[in-house]
Motif scaffolding. Structure first.
Motif, PDB file in Angstrom:
ATOM      1  N   LEU A  64      38.169  42.478  48.568  1.00  0.00           N
ATOM      2  CA  LEU A  64      38.995  43.424  48.008  1.00  0.00           C
ATOM      3  C   LEU A  64      38.523  45.045  48.441  1.00  0.00           C
ATOM      4  N   LEU A  65      39.391  45.881  48.983  1.00  0.00           N
ATOM      5  CA  LEU A  65      39.038  47.164  48.970  1.00  0.00           C
ATOM      6  C   LEU A  65      39.751  48.170  48.354  1.00  0.00           C
ATOM      7  N   LEU A  66      39.166  48.669  47.283  1.00  0.00           N
ATOM      8  CA  LEU A  66      39.705  49.842  46.311  1.00  0.00           C
ATOM      9  C   LEU A  66      39.278  51.138  46.753  1.00  0.00           C
ATOM     10  N   HIS A  67      40.321  52.192  46.635  1.00  0.00           N
ATOM     11  CA  HIS A  67      39.998  53.657  46.453  1.00  0.00           C
ATOM     12  C   HIS A  67      40.414  54.047  45.304  1.00  0.00           C
ATOM     13  N   TYR A  68      39.517  55.075  44.788  1.00  0.00           N
ATOM     14  CA  TYR A  68      40.108  55.862  43.676  1.00  0.00           C
ATOM     15  C   TYR A  68      40.230  57.175  44.066  1.00  0.00           C
ATOM     16  N   ASP A  69      40.797  58.264  43.221  1.00  0.00           N
ATOM     17  CA  ASP A  69      40.997  59.466  43.677  1.00  0.00           C
ATOM     18  C   ASP A  69      39.840  60.387  43.201  1.00  0.00           C
ATOM     19  N   ASN A  70      38.886  59.577  42.777  1.00  0.00           N
ATOM     20  CA  ASN A  70      37.545  60.358  42.308  1.00  0.00           C
ATOM     21  C   ASN A  70      36.212  59.499  42.494  1.00  0.00           C
ATOM     22  N   ASP A  71      35.338  60.050  42.152  1.00  0.00           N
ATOM     23  CA  ASP A  71      33.985  59.304  42.544  1.00  0.00           C
ATOM     24  C   ASP A  71      33.182  58.672  41.231  1.00  0.00           C
ATOM     25  N   ILE A  72      33.775  59.288  40.218  1.00  0.00           N
ATOM     26  CA  ILE A  72      33.272  58.529  38.821  1.00  0.00           C
ATOM     27  C   ILE A  72      33.813  57.031  38.610  1.00  0.00           C
ATOM     28  N   SER A  73      35.091  56.687  39.169  1.00  0.00           N
ATOM     29  CA  SER A  73      35.740  55.503  38.833  1.00  0.00           C
ATOM     30  C   SER A  73      34.934  54.394  39.297  1.00  0.00           C
ATOM     31  N   PRO A  74      34.443  54.496  40.941  1.00  0.00           N
ATOM     32  CA  PRO A  74      33.480  53.550  41.142  1.00  0.00           C
ATOM     33  C   PRO A  74      32.463  53.225  40.235  1.00  0.00           C
TER      34      PRO A  74
END
Length: 86
Positions: A64-74
């Protein structure tokens, strides 16, 4: 309670120190849908991209590859699963 908060803060700060907005996750069931996965991971932030890639060597495991709109969520995802399983 203070010790737990300090431990979580130290984990969040050290994980993803390069500010990446994406996560690769392995051992995903191929039966998972993108909608289900996005819904599960939305509690950590806004998911801007989600894709499930089949494993060419095994039909039983996907990635699975996920992208978030910020660097805190990962960081939150990684910390949550490290604390939950250990």
């Amino acid at each position: 309670i203070v010790v737990v908060v300090l431990l979580l803060l130290s984990l969040i700060q050290t994980i993803n120190s390069n500010g990446q907005k994406a996560l690769w996750i392995g051992n995903v069931s191929p039966e998972c849908s993108q909608n289900l996965v996005s819904h599960v991971f939305m509690k950590f932030g806004s998911v801007t991209f989600c894709n499930i890639f089949p494993n060419e060597r095994s039909n039983e495991i996907a990635y699975l590859l996920l992208h978030y709109d910020n660097d805190i969520s990962p960081r939150l995802v990684t910390t949550y699963f490290k604390v939950s399983f250990f």
